[in-house]
Scaffold this active site. Structure first.
Site, PDB file in Angstrom:
ATOM      1  N   TYR A  14      23.159  86.084 -15.963  1.00 39.16           N
ATOM      2  CA  TYR A  14      22.696  86.676 -17.432  1.00 39.16           C
ATOM      3  C   TYR A  14      22.799  88.221 -17.010  1.00 39.16           C
ATOM      4  CZ  TYR A  14      19.288  87.983 -21.001  1.00 39.16           C
ATOM      5  OH  TYR A  14      18.847  88.133 -22.250  1.00 39.16           O
ATOM      6  N   TYR A 144       8.065  83.352  -5.948  1.00 38.05           N
ATOM      7  CA  TYR A 144       9.278  84.199  -6.557  1.00 38.05           C
ATOM      8  C   TYR A 144       8.934  85.736  -6.309  1.00 38.05           C
ATOM      9  CZ  TYR A 144      12.018  86.797  -9.720  1.00 38.05           C
ATOM     10  OH  TYR A 144      12.899  87.664 -10.444  1.00 38.05           O
ATOM     11  N   ASN A 173      10.467  91.335 -19.102  1.00 37.10           N
ATOM     12  CA  ASN A 173      11.156  89.840 -19.375  1.00 37.10           C
ATOM     13  C   ASN A 173      12.682  90.133 -20.156  1.00 37.10           C
ATOM     14  OD1 ASN A 173       8.286  89.201 -18.857  1.00 37.10           O
ATOM     15  ND2 ASN A 173       9.030  87.203 -19.755  1.00 37.10           N
TER      16      ASN A 173
HETATM   17  N1  UFG Z   1       7.015  79.942 -22.359  1.00 37.20           N
HETATM   18  C1  UFG Z   1       6.474  78.703 -22.957  1.00 37.20           C
HETATM   19  N2  UFG Z   1       7.412  77.741 -23.331  1.00 37.20           N
HETATM   20  C2  UFG Z   1       8.565  77.729 -22.834  1.00 37.20           C
HETATM   21  C3  UFG Z   1       9.035  78.736 -21.698  1.00 37.20           C
HETATM   22  C4  UFG Z   1       7.953  79.565 -21.766  1.00 37.20           C
HETATM   23  O1  UFG Z   1       5.346  78.693 -23.471  1.00 37.20           O
HETATM   24  O2  UFG Z   1       9.221  76.819 -22.915  1.00 37.20           O
HETATM   25  C5  UFG Z   1       6.067  81.000 -22.124  1.00 37.20           C
HETATM   26  C6  UFG Z   1       5.704  81.157 -20.495  1.00 37.20           C
HETATM   27  O3  UFG Z   1       4.572  80.253 -19.976  1.00 37.20           O
HETATM   28  C7  UFG Z   1       5.361  82.438 -20.472  1.00 37.20           C
HETATM   29  C8  UFG Z   1       6.151  83.184 -21.634  1.00 37.20           C
HETATM   30  O4  UFG Z   1       6.503  82.088 -22.368  1.00 37.20           O
HETATM   31  O5  UFG Z   1       4.021  83.011 -20.822  1.00 37.20           O
HETATM   32  C9  UFG Z   1       7.472  83.834 -20.968  1.00 37.20           C
HETATM   33  O6  UFG Z   1       8.173  82.866 -20.201  1.00 37.20           O
HETATM   34  P1  UFG Z   1       9.758  83.079 -19.563  1.00 37.20           P
HETATM   35  O7  UFG Z   1       9.768  81.830 -18.710  1.00 37.20           O
HETATM   36  O8  UFG Z   1      10.499  83.350 -20.812  1.00 37.20           O
HETATM   37  O9  UFG Z   1       9.505  84.307 -18.572  1.00 37.20           O
HETATM   38  P2  UFG Z   1       8.617  84.690 -17.494  1.00 37.20           P
HETATM   39  O10 UFG Z   1       7.349  85.766 -17.849  1.00 37.20           O
HETATM   40  O11 UFG Z   1       8.014  83.411 -16.690  1.00 37.20           O
HETATM   41  O12 UFG Z   1       9.391  85.282 -16.247  1.00 37.20           O
HETATM   42  C10 UFG Z   1      10.478  86.187 -16.713  1.00 37.20           C
HETATM   43  C11 UFG Z   1      11.284  86.111 -15.559  1.00 37.20           C
HETATM   44  C12 UFG Z   1      10.976  86.420 -14.143  1.00 37.20           C
HETATM   45  C13 UFG Z   1      10.144  87.752 -14.246  1.00 37.20           C
HETATM   46  C14 UFG Z   1       9.283  87.672 -15.510  1.00 37.20           C
HETATM   47  C15 UFG Z   1       8.754  89.105 -15.252  1.00 37.20           C
HETATM   48  O13 UFG Z   1      12.019  84.806 -15.498  1.00 37.20           O
HETATM   49  O14 UFG Z   1      12.005  86.474 -13.283  1.00 37.20           O
HETATM   50  O15 UFG Z   1       9.793  87.502 -16.390  1.00 37.20           O
HETATM   51  O16 UFG Z   1       7.798  89.419 -16.483  1.00 37.20           O
HETATM   52  F1  UFG Z   1       9.335  87.797 -12.956  1.00 37.20           F
END
Ligand code: UFG
Length: 340
Positions: A14, A144, A173
């Protein structure tokens, strides 16, 4: 005018694919090394030279460095899902760390000493203060983030020992897609919030699970700093230019300094696609910090970085456009026809 040649490890992923697009646009030759464990052939730029292979293959790395004279290496090839890293830590440590060590050893053997590294806001863990400066203590709350922090230490040690020079970019993000709609986010399975929300809007999944409504945030859901992937790509070009000009290692956050809660993202997506998105509230996802918002003052001041797609609208719209272009959604397509 051609600039030189860059090895992009993970250029079929991506973020890597958006950086490749930007490099090629700016006159760089690009060689992509990708094992397609999470990358996709559809994201490979037609003008890049593609080598299929893994960072375990030390002979392949030697061959690559012997054959091409790279100005620098950019490294995007890592497992990057927080929850998966909590479930399968060893797989993360092996893939992210040992792969990077092989790459760095090969670079040093071949005297290629400029490196751009994809790090993450996950190195900070639960922040003590917002916005998060690069000087904030790093206490990752999941494997991670720990793998990325370990590599950051490794890079600093290689700088001291081998004159190795790096730029580490700590992404917040990443979201959205290239404006052309030709490349975008394509994970299998998808775990990121914005594509999941849009897939639910397009009828490609039944609902969105909202992970946790009891965080210490105004609406109880996690707050993140979303950064458009093309702005992230722009930051890489600036980091590369600066590294090649002044040859000093450095670390920069890349974020928009604005946080949106999960509920706010869902509401904004509903507004953009013009329909209700079914949501099921459920338990917290392990390893998720409540709030991550960057200070990006350092990269703005030192590299002159300015985001062009800073609004959540732009991120959701370009992601929606990509969903339609990637032929996965008739709803997204017909929506676009109505908008035209
Ligand atoms: N979320 C939901 N439902 C979903 C997916 C995500 O509620 O189906 C929530 C997660 O719990 C989180 C937020 O949406 O609170 C963002 O989640 P993402 O999975 O989109 O992103 P993350 O914050 O977990 O992680 C991303 C990258 C990581 C990086 C991080 C840094 O995947 O590699 O951002 O902020 F470390």
């Amino acid at each position: 005018m051609k600039n030189g040649k860059i090895l992009v490890v993970g250029g079929a992923g991506y973020i890597g694919s958006h950086v490749v697009m930007e490099l090629i646009k700016h006159g760089w030759d690009v060689v992509i090394l990708d094992n397609f464990s999470t990358g996709n052939i559809r994201l490979v730029h037609p003008d890049a030279c593609l080598v299929k292979g893994t960072l375990d293959d030390v002979n392949l790395l030697d061959q690559l460095f012997a054959e091409h004279k790279f100005s620098a290496v950019m490294h995007f090839a890592a497992f990057s899902q927080v929850a998966e890293s909590v479930r399968e830590p060893l797989r993360y440590y092996r893939n992210n760390i040992s792969g990077t060590i092989n790459l760095l050893e090969a670079m040093i053997r071949h005297s290629i000493l400029y490196f751009i590294f994809s790090s993450t806001a996950a190195v900070y863990g639960d922040p003590e203060c917002i916005p998060i400066l690069e000087t904030h203590p790093c206490r990752p709350s999941n494997p991670y983030g720990r793998t990325k922090l370990m590599i950051e230490h490794l890079l600093s040690d290689c700088d001291a020992a081998h004159g190795f020079r790096y730029m580490t970019l700590r992404y917040f993000n990443a979201a959205g897609a290239d404006e052309s709609g030709t490349i975008g986010e394509m994970h299998n399975p998808e775990t990121h919030l914005i594509p999941i929300v849009l897939e639910a809007a397009a009828g490609l999944r039944e609902h969105v699970y909202l992970y946790g409504t009891d965080y210490s945030t105004p609406d109880g859901t996690c707050i993140r700093d979303y950064i458009h992937v093309s702005d992230l790509a722009g930051a890489h070009l600036l980091a590369l230019k600066t590294l090649l000009n002044n040859g000093k290692s450095n670390i920069y956050n890349v974020g928009n300094e604005t946080g949106y809660s999960v509920k706010e993202v869902i509401e904004k997506a509903e507004e953009i696609v013009g329909k209700r998105i079914p949501v099921i509230e459920t338990n917290r996802r392990p390893g998720d910090p409540a709030t991550l918002i960057a200070s990006s003052e350092k990269i703005r001041m030192e590299l002159g970085w300015t985001p062009s797609y800073g609004s959540l609208d732009a991120m959701i719209l370009t992601a929606w456009n990509w969903l339609a272009q990637s032929n996965r959604s008739n709803n997204a397509k017909s929506y676009q026809k109505r908008q035209a």
